[in-house]
Design a protein around this motif. Structure first.
Motif, PDB file in Angstrom:
ATOM      1  N   VAL A 152       0.893  -1.159   0.000  1.00 19.95           N
ATOM      2  CA  VAL A 152       0.000   0.000   0.000  1.00 19.95           C
ATOM      3  C   VAL A 152       0.931   1.208   0.000  1.00 19.95           C
ATOM      4  O   VAL A 152       1.673   1.427   0.964  1.00 19.95           O
ATOM      5  CB  VAL A 152      -0.901   0.041   1.246  1.00 19.95           C
ATOM      6  CG1 VAL A 152      -1.759   1.304   1.234  1.00 19.95           C
ATOM      7  CG2 VAL A 152      -1.765  -1.200   1.322  1.00 19.95           C
ATOM      8  N   HIS A 153       0.932   1.983  -1.082  1.00 24.30           N
ATOM      9  CA  HIS A 153       1.885   3.084  -1.245  1.00 24.30           C
ATOM     10  C   HIS A 153       1.176   4.405  -0.953  1.00 24.30           C
ATOM     11  O   HIS A 153       0.129   4.686  -1.538  1.00 24.30           O
ATOM     12  CB  HIS A 153       2.431   3.081  -2.674  1.00 24.30           C
ATOM     13  CG  HIS A 153       3.780   3.704  -2.810  1.00 24.30           C
ATOM     14  ND1 HIS A 153       4.399   3.906  -4.024  1.00 24.30           N
ATOM     15  CD2 HIS A 153       4.661   4.173  -1.876  1.00 24.30           C
ATOM     16  CE1 HIS A 153       5.581   4.456  -3.845  1.00 24.30           C
ATOM     17  NE2 HIS A 153       5.750   4.637  -2.549  1.00 24.30           N
ATOM     18  N   ARG A 181      17.849   6.290   0.826  1.00 25.64           N
ATOM     19  CA  ARG A 181      17.851   5.186  -0.142  1.00 25.64           C
ATOM     20  C   ARG A 181      18.323   3.894   0.527  1.00 25.64           C
ATOM     21  O   ARG A 181      17.760   2.816   0.279  1.00 25.64           O
ATOM     22  CB  ARG A 181      18.768   5.514  -1.315  1.00 25.64           C
ATOM     23  CG  ARG A 181      18.267   6.579  -2.254  1.00 25.64           C
ATOM     24  CD  ARG A 181      19.208   6.709  -3.422  1.00 25.64           C
ATOM     25  NE  ARG A 181      18.815   7.757  -4.349  1.00 25.64           N
ATOM     26  CZ  ARG A 181      19.468   8.037  -5.476  1.00 25.64           C
ATOM     27  NH1 ARG A 181      20.546   7.339  -5.810  1.00 25.64           N
ATOM     28  NH2 ARG A 181      19.060   8.996  -6.273  1.00 25.64           N
ATOM     29  N   LEU A 182      19.367   3.990   1.345  1.00 23.07           N
ATOM     30  CA  LEU A 182      19.881   2.794   2.007  1.00 23.07           C
ATOM     31  C   LEU A 182      18.836   2.214   2.953  1.00 23.07           C
ATOM     32  O   LEU A 182      18.638   0.990   3.011  1.00 23.07           O
ATOM     33  CB  LEU A 182      21.166   3.132   2.767  1.00 23.07           C
ATOM     34  CG  LEU A 182      21.865   1.975   3.501  1.00 23.07           C
ATOM     35  CD1 LEU A 182      22.111   0.799   2.570  1.00 23.07           C
ATOM     36  CD2 LEU A 182      23.176   2.453   4.116  1.00 23.07           C
ATOM     37  N   LEU A 183      18.142   3.079   3.698  1.00 23.99           N
ATOM     38  CA  LEU A 183      17.099   2.599   4.597  1.00 23.99           C
ATOM     39  C   LEU A 183      15.935   1.971   3.819  1.00 23.99           C
ATOM     40  O   LEU A 183      15.330   0.989   4.270  1.00 23.99           O
ATOM     41  CB  LEU A 183      16.593   3.735   5.484  1.00 23.99           C
ATOM     42  CG  LEU A 183      17.521   4.115   6.645  1.00 23.99           C
ATOM     43  CD1 LEU A 183      17.043   5.387   7.324  1.00 23.99           C
ATOM     44  CD2 LEU A 183      17.611   2.976   7.656  1.00 23.99           C
ATOM     45  N   THR A 184      15.635   2.524   2.657  1.00 25.84           N
ATOM     46  CA  THR A 184      14.573   1.949   1.828  1.00 25.84           C
ATOM     47  C   THR A 184      14.963   0.555   1.348  1.00 25.84           C
ATOM     48  O   THR A 184      14.162  -0.391   1.404  1.00 25.84           O
ATOM     49  CB  THR A 184      14.273   2.865   0.627  1.00 25.84           C
ATOM     50  OG1 THR A 184      13.914   4.176   1.105  1.00 25.84           O
ATOM     51  CG2 THR A 184      13.133   2.306  -0.213  1.00 25.84           C
ATOM     52  N   TYR A 214      10.058  10.636  -8.089  1.00 29.89           N
ATOM     53  CA  TYR A 214      11.485  10.343  -8.000  1.00 29.89           C
ATOM     54  C   TYR A 214      11.895   9.772  -6.649  1.00 29.89           C
ATOM     55  O   TYR A 214      13.074   9.629  -6.364  1.00 29.89           O
ATOM     56  CB  TYR A 214      12.292  11.615  -8.289  1.00 29.89           C
ATOM     57  CG  TYR A 214      11.952  12.240  -9.623  1.00 29.89           C
ATOM     58  CD1 TYR A 214      12.566  11.807 -10.793  1.00 29.89           C
ATOM     59  CD2 TYR A 214      10.988  13.248  -9.714  1.00 29.89           C
ATOM     60  CE1 TYR A 214      12.238  12.360 -12.017  1.00 29.89           C
ATOM     61  CE2 TYR A 214      10.655  13.816 -10.939  1.00 29.89           C
ATOM     62  CZ  TYR A 214      11.283  13.374 -12.087  1.00 29.89           C
ATOM     63  OH  TYR A 214      10.961  13.907 -13.302  1.00 29.89           O
ATOM     64  N   ASP A 215      10.924   9.445  -5.812  1.00 33.38           N
ATOM     65  CA  ASP A 215      11.244   8.947  -4.482  1.00 33.38           C
ATOM     66  C   ASP A 215      11.789   7.530  -4.562  1.00 33.38           C
ATOM     67  O   ASP A 215      11.386   6.735  -5.414  1.00 33.38           O
ATOM     68  CB  ASP A 215       9.989   8.972  -3.598  1.00 33.38           C
ATOM     69  CG  ASP A 215      10.296   8.666  -2.155  1.00 33.38           C
ATOM     70  OD1 ASP A 215      10.851   9.540  -1.471  1.00 33.38           O
ATOM     71  OD2 ASP A 215       9.993   7.539  -1.717  1.00 33.38           O
ATOM     72  N   SER A 216      12.690   7.205  -3.638  1.00 36.64           N
ATOM     73  CA  SER A 216      13.342   5.892  -3.687  1.00 36.64           C
ATOM     74  C   SER A 216      12.380   4.743  -3.417  1.00 36.64           C
ATOM     75  O   SER A 216      12.663   3.601  -3.756  1.00 36.64           O
ATOM     76  CB  SER A 216      14.509   5.838  -2.701  1.00 36.64           C
ATOM     77  OG  SER A 216      14.073   6.020  -1.376  1.00 36.64           O
ATOM     78  N   THR A 217      11.222   5.025  -2.809  1.00 37.91           N
ATOM     79  CA  THR A 217      10.228   3.959  -2.602  1.00 37.91           C
ATOM     80  C   THR A 217       9.474   3.625  -3.878  1.00 37.91           C
ATOM     81  O   THR A 217       8.783   2.607  -3.953  1.00 37.91           O
ATOM     82  CB  THR A 217       9.188   4.364  -1.533  1.00 37.91           C
ATOM     83  OG1 THR A 217       8.448   5.509  -1.999  1.00 37.91           O
ATOM     84  CG2 THR A 217       9.864   4.683  -0.195  1.00 37.91           C
TER      85      THR A 217
END
Length: 486
Positions: free
Chosen positions: A69-70, A153-156, A181-184
């Motif tokens: 769910v985004h 980004r690393l946490l994602t 453009y979000d890393s998710t």
């Protein structure tokens, strides 16, 4: 040989993981540039995330196993995510993953399983699995791409790896900044997507029009995936609907749910809860649980039990009553003022924000909302404070941060000279011309602020303006027990 020996010697502890993670933080100038771009600074953002994903052993289609769910939006996306997670947890077997930002006291709060932060042991295990895979394959997408991704980004990547390793039933995934453009935004086919309110406060910060902001947020919409949104009172709704049609995503403005008890305070939470209900219904319909009511009966208790630490949260710690709300925009500070003066009569304020020049409008919004709620004037409300404290987000008196709270995003020149805090102090005194200047403090750390509170005896302390500040106060004041979502 030497790098191998260093890896063997490395302590694989939570503290060591946080130390390595902090090396991936961007400095203040980079953060500001990204913030002003609305997350669009790097045209390689999504291709680079795909490549990082490859380097840790996955392909994008693997992410569809997470049943995502985004959620994005300008305001309320964290609360919406919390409501959604709680509803899904009540209706689905197995484990529900939740990825949010920022954290309050510990980085592992960002990655939760069934509402609880990932344990230090599991965080360290999965972190080093990701880190060492990146370390082993150092071929980057472009010569300018760093070997190790920047902090978020690393946490994602870590969240994706964690949830896949644990085999979660569903994942509620909150966007960091923007959408497109979000890393998710590398999950090919989420189960459903939602956009919370688009606020005009961020329009000025990002330097974009509301139409551009809406287009960016709508970047999470995917072909054939339900595209939901709250009714956009400040504009942008037409852009969301048009973009969804262009993408081929079935679009819906979600209805407002009836009045019902909510675990999160503030009149605006009914909007967030309405989107969460619609997202949950959309998700559960794909799992053989169709609901036709605007507010299904089985959703009522989860909504009432939802917790979201640091947002409109009252914590009793004798002799102090803490009123904690990371509100940091004009609109959210209005809501904070309404809530705080409904709950109590704050007589101490601890405040910080990212730009002192906006202090007068931010503080004015807080005071005006409090005055309207309490039936007085702004001047009367301001005079009701005993002490006002403006501090940095530095954790301790010695100038150090707790490891999890380390931030390179603070301009060192601003920090050393307390420029923001002094500007906020000036703004307060301009708004409250009769307030005694000796009771308005600009101090260099959160510990300084908490020490002042401790010296005052029984007080009702409102902490607002920054989630990082709220988290630091919770850490220094020993309020970590309030971090649980259960």
């Amino acid at each position: 040989m030497l790098p191998t020996l260093l890896r063997m010697a490395r302590q694989k502890t939570y503290a060591e993981a946080i130390s390595l993670l902090n090396t991936c933080q961007s400095n203040a100038a980079t953060i500001e540039a990204i913030r002003k771009s609305g997350g669009r600074l790097n045209d390689f953002a999504i291709p680079e995330m795909h490549d990082y994903l490859r380097r840790i052993g996955y392909v994008p289609d693997d992410l569809d196993k997470l049943n995502v769910v985004h959620v994005t939006g300008t305001k309320g996306k964290g609360s919406t995510s919390a409501f959604t997670e709680r509803i899904l947890r009540a209706h689905l077997p197995g484990q529900i993953g939740l990825y949010t930002s920022p954290h309050l006291c510990a980085v592992r709060e960002r990655i939760r399983i069934n509402g609880e932060p990932l344990s230090e042991e599991l965080f360290a295990r999965y972190f080093f699995e990701v880190w060492e895979r990146l370390e082993a394959d150092q071929k980057t997408l472009t010569p300018h791409t760093p070997v190790f991704p920047i902090y978020f980004r690393l946490l994602t990547l870590l969240a994706f790896h964690t949830f896949l390793s644990l085999g979660v039933t569903a994942t509620v995934l909150e966007v960091g900044i923007g959408g497109t453009y979000d890393s998710t935004n590398i999950v090919p086919k989420p189960i459903t997507t939602g956009i919370t309110s688009l606020g005009l406060d961020h329009q000025a910060v990002l330097g974009n029009t509301i139409e551009e902001i809406a287009r960016n947020k709508a970047g999470i919409y995917k072909p054939g995936v339900p595209a939901l949104s709250v009714v956009q009172e400040n504009g942008g709704g037409d852009i969301l609907e048009r973009t969804a049609k262009e993408v081929g995503a079935p679009f819906e403005f979600v209805p407002m749910i009836p009045e019902t008890p909510l675990g999160l305070h503030g009149t605006h939470q009914r909007i967030n809860a309405s989107l969460a209900v619609a997202l949950s219904k959309s998700f559960l319909s794909t799992r053989g649980q169709p609901f036709t009511e605007t507010l299904p009966e089985s959703f009522i208790q989860p909504l009432a039990k939802t917790k979201w630490p640091g947002r409109c949260q009252k914590v009793e710690q004798s002799p102090t009553t803490w009123l904690l709300d990371g509100a940091h925009t004009i609109e959210s500070l209005r809501s904070c003022g309404e809530w705080a003066w409904t709950e109590a009569k704050p007589d101490v304020l601890i405040f910080n924000c990212s730009g002192g020049r906006a202090g007068e409008s931010l503080l004015g919004s807080l005071l005006d909302a409090g005055a309207k709620t309490s039936g007085g004037t702004r001047e009367e409300l301001g005079a009701g404070f005993d002490t006002v404290i403006f501090c940095t987000n530095v954790t301790y008196v010695d100038g150090n941060f707790k490891g999890d709270l380390t931030s390179k995003a603070i301009d060192p020149n601003d920090l050393s000279q307390l420029l923001t805090q002094t500007a906020l102090r000036d703004a307060w005194l301009k708004l409250n011309t009769s307030f005694p200047p000796d009771r308005v403090h600009a101090v260099p750390s959160i510990e300084h602020a908490v020490n002042i509170v401790r010296s005052l005896g029984t007080k009702q302390v409102l902490v607002a303006g920054s989630l990082h500040l709220v988290g630091g106060v919770m850490e220094v004041a020993g309020l970590q027990a309030a971090l649980s979502m259960d």
